[in-house]
Every structure is written in structure tokens, then in C-alpha cells.
Design an enzyme around this catalytic site. Sequence first.
Site: not given
Length: 500
Positions: A102, A191, A267-268, A277
Amino acid sequence: MNAPAAARLPTVDTGLSWSNSFAALGPGFYTRLAPRPLPAPCHVASSPDVAQQLGLPAAWLQSEDALRLFSGNALPQGGEPLASVYSGHQFGVWAGQLGDGRALLLGEAQTAHGPQEIQLKGSGLTPYSRMGDGRAVLRSSIREFLCSEAMHALGVPTTRALYLCGSPEPVQREAVETAAVVTRVAPSFIRFGHFEHFAARSQFDALQQLADYVIARFYPECADGADCGGHAGNRYAALLQAVSERSAALVAQWQAVGFCHGVLNTDNMSILGLTIDYGPFQFLDHFDPGHICNHSDRQGRYAYEQQPGVVLWNLYRLGQALQPLIGDPAIAMGALESYRTLYPQHFMQRMRAKLGLGAAHAGDSAVIDGILHLLADQAVDYPIFWRRLSLAVADADFEPVRDLFADRARLDRWLLSFEEHAALSGRAPDADLMLKNNPAIVLRNHLAEQAIRAAQQGDFSELHTLQHLLQRPCEDHPGHEARTGFPPDWAAHLSISCSS
């Protein structure tokens, strides 16, 4: 959703010079596409400080061009919008391919502070949206906007938030909410998961290309390895060590300020050691080392006290991804050892500053451990304790601190040990240092919730007030005692999830 779609949107002249060095890596790293326009957008909030950093006039943020650009209804002249692909571990389990589901990178603006990537979050479907809708809601976007800027004001490395716009477009979460887009800024949004993606697919040429790009752009000291951790000739081990060291410093700041990230998936995790994030985050109210801020985290993997260990676990996953480039597993393990060494040092340094103490001295850890155990046992409000202690040292009046404890005798014993330790080490507590390291206000959940509830009714004044106060967190704010004081009883029932 491809390159021609971008051509159908109008362009806006921001006055910035745009490029996109990430795009030069090639199409295996991303998909080019345009944002999905946000219907009937309205300006909710913006950051003049970030605008100044980028070289944008603050007044321009109030313009129609800014609203069109940051709602996804226009593109910047010279921008190259794209969504990047990455993979990752989520809640300790390999999740496979993920990506910007997104988010959309508009491009890279050239600024006096170096290149800055500008990204829309909530800008619509991408090839990586999986089962999502590509949108963000006003609730979560307000939280991210406020916390990004609040963390920066606290001195914690973070992505920044430039702009927030809303829309009446309905979005389904736990209930139907309205859409929003937040514009994020960082030198890079790469990331750990970007490296995991190519390693998992044995795409080692792409993995090396990505690593070389990150070193050249952000870790040039690691180019030959010798000046970055002493890994002579092994630039990838040097990179791993440098990322480990930045991550150690970052999580120490989180722990000291009482920040819970809530969803520390690989991934954060930023390759630059930034907080990234903002989802189910929370600043601690009462001090509870086992506090879980994300109600989706049923096992407590990301509880406050688990964060230092989880970040190290994530670094091991990064090391595993870089292993094909590093070669010798022993070298990779050695590069990760810097985290184990530096995290406790950084944490102790932060806690000494909270206590107004200078250089390290034998016995510091006993004093620090003593007060943390006491705060936990007595369930004392974490931000208020540290602020009152700072003021007590400044004013020589400890009664407001004693009022926080049911067992005042235990506190008195700790205060005596603190005083004796400071005297023996020749370090009188520095009240000014304490006041600079113990904020009067942090973005507690109930403060964000009050701003959200008002905003959902079209009233953004509370959001703007909070933004103003959070820009100066270590100053006292007379007249705002309701925002700097204890949380109301209903705050304990707020539920924050991964959709927040």
C-alpha cells in the site's frame, strides 16, 4: 497498473530536483505504477520542519498542488513512482514474498541534507498487496504522522512524515473507516526483507547489486571493509556489522524512552537503523517489562522487554541473507557480536542520562536495575516518574515522586542508594541533563485516540495541538496538564492491532 498509467496523471512542479537511484537497480526490484487517486481529498496535517529539510516552502503545503500530489491525484515532475518487492519473517515465521502493498515511492528529492526518498502510504493497490486493499485509514495514518514527528523530536532515528490527507472513501477494517494517505520521507526505505527476498530465491547477483548499492549510498566506510569493523576485504561483513551497530543504538533508545514497536518483523526493520512502519506501537504508561502493545501478538513475541532480543534475531536473519556474499559463517557471526556488545552500553548510557549521571562508573547498573525493578513492582507511570524525578533533583523536593509509590519506604531506600552512589562516584545528578532526557509528553495511546476521534468528526484541532506539543517534548507545557498527566481509566481498554 503499469508505466502508461502514470502518464495519465497530471504532474506538479514542486521546485525540487527529482531522481530515483533505487529505480536504477532494475525491474527485478520493483514494479512501476501510478498511485490510485484519492477521491475528494482534504488536507489534515503537514510538517513544516520536514518541508524545510526538503527545501519546500512551508506555505506550499497548504496549496492545492500539494494536496493533489500527496493524495495520489498527481505526480511530481521528474518523479518515477514505483512499489518495491521484498520478503520477510513475520512473527518469527517465513512469510515469503511481501512488498509495498500500500506504499508507493514517488522518487528521490535532492536536498541540502542529501537525497531523500518520498513515499505515499495508502496510495492504492500494487502487485504486492496480496489480500489487502492498498489503502490506509485515517486512524492509523494519524498515529503514524504524529509518532514519526514525535520520535524525531525525541532524538530517536525515524522515518519522517511530511503530509497527511484524508478522504470520505470507505475502507473496511474491523469496521468501515475512511481513507487517508500519509507522505513519508527517509534517505531510504530499504528493509532487511529486501535482502531476504533475493537470498531466498538464490538470486545472488541481485543480492550483491542491492548490497553494493546500500554500501555506496549509505555505508561508504564499509566499501573496503577495513574501516568498518576491521573486516578487511569483506565489505558485506562490514555492512552487517554497521547495521548491527545502528540497530543496537536504536533499540536502546526505544527501551529508554519506553517505546514499544509492536510488530518487529524483518520486513519492518530499516537497513539504516531507523524506526519504520508505525502500526500497533505504544509508549508505556505504567512500567511493565512484559507489556504487549499489539493485541494480535498472542504469544508476546514483541513485548517491550523482548525487543532487544528480537532485533538481534532479525539481524541474524539479515546475516543469513548476506551469507552468500560474506562467505565464511564465522565472519558473519563475528560481525553480529557488535550488537551484543554495544546494546547494553548504549542502554546504560541512555539510562545514566535519565538519572543525570555522566561517564560510566562501577555500580551504575545496580542503581539502574534497582529503580526499574521498583517501577515494575509498583506499576508506576513510566514517563511521569522520570519527569518528576528530574524536577525533584532541580527543585530539591521529592514529595511528588514519593506520591507515585504505594511503598514509599522502598523508594526512599532507592533514593538514598542513588544519592550515595552519585556522591561516591563524584557525580552530582545533573538536573538539566535529566530534563533533556525525560520528556514531559510522549504520544500515549489515549492522546492519539482523542485526536483520532475528533478527526473522524472533521475536527483536526486536537491533532494540531498534539503535533505542536510533541515537537518540544522536553519542555513543560502549562495549561496542558490533561495531556502531560496520567492517562484516564478508559485508556487501559484501548486495543491496538496490526491494522492500527
